[in-house]
Design a protein around this motif. Structure first.
Motif, PDB file in Angstrom:
ATOM      1  N   ASP A  31      -0.594  -1.879   8.013  1.00  0.00           N
ATOM      2  CA  ASP A  31      -1.932  -1.302   7.906  1.00  0.00           C
ATOM      3  C   ASP A  31      -2.915  -2.202   8.660  1.00  0.00           C
ATOM      4  O   ASP A  31      -3.233  -3.307   8.224  1.00  0.00           O
ATOM      5  CB  ASP A  31      -2.323  -1.193   6.429  1.00  0.00           C
ATOM      6  CG  ASP A  31      -3.605  -0.415   6.205  1.00  0.00           C
ATOM      7  OD1 ASP A  31      -4.581  -0.656   6.957  1.00  0.00           O
ATOM      8  OD2 ASP A  31      -3.653   0.425   5.296  1.00  0.00           O
TER       9      ASP A  31
ATOM     10  N   ASP B 280      -6.114  -2.061   9.143  1.00  0.00           N
ATOM     11  CA  ASP B 280      -7.375  -2.411   8.487  1.00  0.00           C
ATOM     12  C   ASP B 280      -7.181  -3.458   7.415  1.00  0.00           C
ATOM     13  O   ASP B 280      -8.023  -4.344   7.244  1.00  0.00           O
ATOM     14  CB  ASP B 280      -8.027  -1.148   7.919  1.00  0.00           C
ATOM     15  CG  ASP B 280      -8.701  -0.322   8.994  1.00  0.00           C
ATOM     16  OD1 ASP B 280      -9.820  -0.673   9.396  1.00  0.00           O
ATOM     17  OD2 ASP B 280      -8.081   0.640   9.478  1.00  0.00           O
ATOM     18  N   LEU B 281      -6.091  -3.379   6.670  1.00  0.00           N
ATOM     19  CA  LEU B 281      -5.812  -4.431   5.695  1.00  0.00           C
ATOM     20  C   LEU B 281      -5.648  -5.767   6.410  1.00  0.00           C
ATOM     21  O   LEU B 281      -6.169  -6.797   5.958  1.00  0.00           O
ATOM     22  CB  LEU B 281      -4.553  -4.083   4.904  1.00  0.00           C
ATOM     23  CG  LEU B 281      -4.172  -5.027   3.763  1.00  0.00           C
ATOM     24  CD1 LEU B 281      -3.485  -4.256   2.630  1.00  0.00           C
ATOM     25  CD2 LEU B 281      -3.232  -6.150   4.217  1.00  0.00           C
TER      26      LEU B 281
ATOM     27  N   ARG C  86     -15.995   3.252   2.138  1.00  0.00           N
ATOM     28  CA  ARG C  86     -15.432   2.047   1.529  1.00  0.00           C
ATOM     29  C   ARG C  86     -16.450   1.383   0.610  1.00  0.00           C
ATOM     30  O   ARG C  86     -16.126   0.989  -0.515  1.00  0.00           O
ATOM     31  CB  ARG C  86     -14.985   1.076   2.621  1.00  0.00           C
ATOM     32  CG  ARG C  86     -14.425  -0.242   2.106  1.00  0.00           C
ATOM     33  CD  ARG C  86     -14.004  -1.150   3.262  1.00  0.00           C
ATOM     34  NE  ARG C  86     -13.370  -2.359   2.779  1.00  0.00           N
ATOM     35  CZ  ARG C  86     -14.009  -3.462   2.426  1.00  0.00           C
ATOM     36  NH1 ARG C  86     -15.345  -3.497   2.529  1.00  0.00           N
ATOM     37  NH2 ARG C  86     -13.348  -4.514   1.990  1.00  0.00           N
TER      38      ARG C  86
ATOM     39  N   ASP D 280      -4.181   5.162   5.547  1.00  0.00           N
ATOM     40  CA  ASP D 280      -4.306   4.328   6.746  1.00  0.00           C
ATOM     41  C   ASP D 280      -5.638   4.617   7.434  1.00  0.00           C
ATOM     42  O   ASP D 280      -5.823   5.654   8.067  1.00  0.00           O
ATOM     43  CB  ASP D 280      -3.140   4.625   7.694  1.00  0.00           C
ATOM     44  CG  ASP D 280      -3.065   3.625   8.847  1.00  0.00           C
ATOM     45  OD1 ASP D 280      -4.090   3.406   9.512  1.00  0.00           O
ATOM     46  OD2 ASP D 280      -1.973   3.070   9.074  1.00  0.00           O
TER      47      ASP D 280
ATOM     48  N   GLU E 108      -7.500  -4.307  -0.456  1.00  0.00           N
ATOM     49  CA  GLU E 108      -8.013  -5.087   0.666  1.00  0.00           C
ATOM     50  C   GLU E 108      -9.054  -6.088   0.188  1.00  0.00           C
ATOM     51  O   GLU E 108      -9.025  -7.273   0.560  1.00  0.00           O
ATOM     52  CB  GLU E 108      -8.640  -4.163   1.711  1.00  0.00           C
ATOM     53  CG  GLU E 108      -7.652  -3.335   2.507  1.00  0.00           C
ATOM     54  CD  GLU E 108      -8.360  -2.390   3.472  1.00  0.00           C
ATOM     55  OE1 GLU E 108      -9.607  -2.445   3.542  1.00  0.00           O
ATOM     56  OE2 GLU E 108      -7.670  -1.599   4.138  1.00  0.00           O
TER      57      GLU E 108
ATOM     58  N   THR F 279      -6.077   1.414  -1.747  1.00  0.00           N
ATOM     59  CA  THR F 279      -5.894   0.507  -0.618  1.00  0.00           C
ATOM     60  C   THR F 279      -7.176  -0.273  -0.333  1.00  0.00           C
ATOM     61  O   THR F 279      -7.140  -1.485  -0.065  1.00  0.00           O
ATOM     62  CB  THR F 279      -5.456   1.290   0.632  1.00  0.00           C
ATOM     63  OG1 THR F 279      -4.209   1.928   0.375  1.00  0.00           O
ATOM     64  CG2 THR F 279      -5.310   0.373   1.834  1.00  0.00           C
TER      65      THR F 279
ATOM     66  N   SER G 126       2.662  -5.963   6.127  1.00  0.00           N
ATOM     67  CA  SER G 126       1.928  -4.702   6.155  1.00  0.00           C
ATOM     68  C   SER G 126       1.869  -4.165   7.576  1.00  0.00           C
ATOM     69  O   SER G 126       1.856  -4.922   8.541  1.00  0.00           O
ATOM     70  CB  SER G 126       0.503  -4.893   5.616  1.00  0.00           C
ATOM     71  OG  SER G 126      -0.215  -3.671   5.638  1.00  0.00           O
TER      72      SER G 126
ATOM     73  N   THR H  73       0.811  -1.230   0.000  1.00  0.00           N
ATOM     74  CA  THR H  73       0.000   0.000   0.000  1.00  0.00           C
ATOM     75  C   THR H  73       0.840   1.274   0.000  1.00  0.00           C
ATOM     76  O   THR H  73       0.283   2.370  -0.030  1.00  0.00           O
ATOM     77  CB  THR H  73      -0.939   0.032   1.225  1.00  0.00           C
ATOM     78  OG1 THR H  73      -0.154   0.067   2.427  1.00  0.00           O
ATOM     79  CG2 THR H  73      -1.848  -1.184   1.245  1.00  0.00           C
TER      80      THR H  73
ATOM     81  N   THR I 120      -9.042  -6.998   7.437  1.00  0.00           N
ATOM     82  CA  THR I 120     -10.011  -7.215   6.361  1.00  0.00           C
ATOM     83  C   THR I 120      -9.616  -8.348   5.430  1.00  0.00           C
ATOM     84  O   THR I 120     -10.467  -9.087   4.941  1.00  0.00           O
ATOM     85  CB  THR I 120     -10.177  -5.920   5.528  1.00  0.00           C
ATOM     86  OG1 THR I 120     -10.572  -4.853   6.383  1.00  0.00           O
ATOM     87  CG2 THR I 120     -11.204  -6.094   4.425  1.00  0.00           C
ATOM     88  N   SER I 121      -8.320  -8.499   5.183  1.00  0.00           N
ATOM     89  CA  SER I 121      -7.867  -9.314   4.058  1.00  0.00           C
ATOM     90  C   SER I 121      -7.209 -10.628   4.430  1.00  0.00           C
ATOM     91  O   SER I 121      -6.955 -11.442   3.555  1.00  0.00           O
ATOM     92  CB  SER I 121      -6.883  -8.495   3.208  1.00  0.00           C
ATOM     93  OG  SER I 121      -7.446  -7.265   2.823  1.00  0.00           O
TER      94      SER I 121
END
Length: 620
Positions: A202, A204-205, A515, A485, A186, A182, A200, A174, A208-209
């Motif tokens: 991040d 949230d990534l 999102r 971020d 994700e 981003t 990462s 990212t 989420t991912s």
């Protein structure tokens, strides 16, 4: 399965990984975390076979393909779409062979394999990935050399994702993306059908991912099931939380609750207030925002708080060419304690807006009023290039305090994160995160009334990002931030401004709603401006606008001709008089290949018609 068994890795005499074992199952989506410098990227090198092990072994299934982001950005005259398509080397080889093959049996084998790997839908898949990463249809037909380095790194990422390897290794993917890119990534990684390991910082990534977290700490690899939030809970359960840690969390709860209490009755802020309620609900007592050993980030408070508004913008147009402003007729204000996050795709004018607010750009028209004695601290990642590589953090601070005694200078150097010998380390020897800390300290050195942060989290690890969020929340002045971020934005921002269509508007929803909106727009997004090299920034003439369309038409025509030739060869093979009685299986394969080629031909013809129509409109 990826099997890492009793491995030890030593670099320049330093033991990074010490007798560690971990097994990663096929199809796992793994987030790889750990403090900067502990050896995460080193392990990737070892998995790829680029680095020898001191002991132990790394084994993969024999037919697995490994894919990772190229170290250098692609360049040259080829269009973006062709750069991405060539990343699938098997498809590229088969297509080239299909143009010269004459043996009916080999033609059948080639076309059958092309059907198996879904080769004829590849242009559509490549275009969808490029679109998700921010490239419009017109951009995809343009030469790679026209784009800046950051945007060409996005092309490299698109190529890696398109090749769909059995093991996908991504190291901070990212860093070159905006928030919108981003969010798309994700979603893409969350649905990746093979094994992926992503380094990462991040949060949230990682929430989420991925479905597993691989943690490297003190030379040991530990695999946790679940997302990053689950990992934090599991790890925190093993540790005792100290009083300072607990106090920090209480302060954060107090801040979030104060926002809810202040704005829950205000209609325009109701959704953001609800977002803070969700954050309070998710905040577990055992979860640490910053580990004990992370260095704090602090911003000096301004000597005097100014009366609001500190900046008022009235009907302003601004940009780099008066004939083509990036932002047009914008009206806004910034108050003393505002916390504002700017949203919008790269190229829509976020950096232009912050330069205007920082006083680095003057408006073409309209009026901008600043409070008397307003001081602004401005941080942007490109400022790394302005640091003196042969000077130390102490040298940089000394220049700002030429008459101060040695002890006071050393104290300020330590306050920005470089105590003791670290203060005398040359900048060229600092890590990316350490350079970012130095830049943050220098940008806010004199206690500004307003801080502008343009992508401040690149190269900061997760704990340092949390420390940055605390510093922002503790700062009494105004803060304007541009960041991909989500954690930083959700932790700090009280207002969301969307920069798009040459305008700036407030967004009353929360980031979850934003999102969903971004992902629903999908490949209809258009990006521009900042992605192009400086030499390409002036307004393009009508002839220049038609040039990429000409290339797209030519490529579509070539594709039509290529597929027509393939169909002719398949028809020749199918016309063999004894084919259906001698080898009915091969005949069936050829029939399927012909149907697939016909579908690809229709798509190529549709692309030719669309490009021709756009070309005629541009000519009109």
């Amino acid at each position: 399965m990826l099997s890492i068994t009793d491995i030890s890795i030593r670099i320049a005499g330093r033991l990074l990984i010490d007798n560690s074992t971990v097994q990663i199952a096929p199809g796992a989506r793994v987030g790889f975390v750990g403090r900067n410098g502990v050896g995460k990227s080193t392990l990737f090198h070892a998995i790829r076979g680029d680095l020898p092990l001191e002991s132990g072994s790394i084994t993969l299934p024999p037919r697995w393909r490994i894919g990772s982001l190229a170290q250098e950005a692609p360049d040259g005259p080829e269009s973006l779409i062709n750069v991405v398509l060539k990343a699938d080397s098997e498809r590229d080889v088969l297509l080239r062979e299909s143009e010269t093959a004459t043996d009916p049996h080999r033609i059948a084998e080639i076309q059958t394999r092309l059907v198996d790997i879904d080769a004829h839908s590849a242009p559509a898949r490549a275009a969808a990935i490029l679109s998700g990463l921010g490239f419009s249809t017109a951009d995809q037909a343009r030469p790679c050399s026209e784009f800046s380095g950051g945007w060409r790194m996005r092309v490299a990422l698109a190529a890696t994702l398109f090749s769909a390897p059995d093991l996908l290794l991504l190291d901070e993917p990212t860093n070159y993306l905006d928030l919108e890119g981003t969010l798309w990534l994700e979603d893409h990684l969350a649905n990746y059908p093979r094994t992926v390991i992503v380094i990462s910082h991040d949060r949230d990534l990682l929430d989420t991912s991925v479905d597993q977290i691989l943690h490297l700490d003190r030379g040991k690899l530990t695999l946790y099931k679940g997302t990053y939030s689950s990992f934090e809970e599991q790890r925190a359960m093993r540790e005792m939380l100290d009083a300072k840690h607990a106090r920090r969390q209480a302060d954060e709860r107090k801040r979030l609750q104060a926002f809810v209490d202040r704005f829950k009755a205000k209609a325009s802020k109701a959704r953001q207030a609800q977002s803070r309620v969700k954050m309070l609900e998710r905040m577990k007592p055992v979860t640490a925002l910053v580990t004990q050993d992370v260095r704090e980030i602090t911003f000096p408070a301004p000597e005097k708080l100014l009366s609001p508004p500190i900046i008022a913008v009235d009907d302003v147009s601004v940009g780099y060419d008066p004939k083509k402003p990036v932002l047009n007729r914008i009206t806004l204000r910034v108050d003393t304690d505002d916390r504002i996050a700017l949203l919008g795709s790269n190229g829509n004018g976020k950096s232009t807006l912050v330069k205007l607010l920082a006083g680095k750009l003057q408006p073409f028209s309209g009026r901008i009023t600043r409070a008397e004695k307003l001081s602004v601290g401005y941080f942007a990642q490109h400022q790394v290039d302005e640091l003196n590589l042969d000077a130390s953090p102490y040298d940089h601070v000394r220049r700002l305090m030429p008459d101060a005694p040695e002890t006071k200078v050393r104290g300020r150097v330590g306050a920005i994160g470089f105590s003791g010998k670290a203060g005398d380390t040359l900048v060229r020897s600092l890590s990316g995160g350490e350079k970012a800390r130095l830049l943050l300290g220098l940008a806010t050195f004199f206690g500004p009334n307003m801080i502008i942060l343009d992508e401040p989290t690149n190269h900061l690890d997760i704990d340092s990002r949390a420390a940055l969020a605390e510093a922002i929340n503790d700062f009494p002045g105004a803060v304007i931030m541009v960041s991909h971020d989500r954690y930083l934005i959700e932790s700090c921002a009280d207002q969301l401004w969307v920069v798009a269509n040459k305008s700036v508007t407030t967004y009353d929803g929360d980031l979850d709603e934003y999102r969903r909106m971004v992902l629903s727009i999908g490949d209809t997004r258009e990006r521009g401006g900042d992605r192009i090299k400086e030499s390409a920034k002036p307004a393009r003439t009508r002839g220049e606008r038609r040039t990429p369309l000409k290339q797209r038409i030519a490529e579509a025509e070539a594709e039509v001709e290529r597929i027509t030739g393939i169909i002719a060869k398949i028809d020749t093979a199918l016309a063999l008089p004894d084919l259906f009685t001698r080898d009915p299986k091969q005949a069936a394969q050829l029939s399927r290949a012909r149907a697939s080629a016909e579908a690809a031909l229709r798509r190529a013809e549709e692309d030719w018609l669309e490009a021709s129509s756009e070309f005629d409109e541009a000519a009109g």
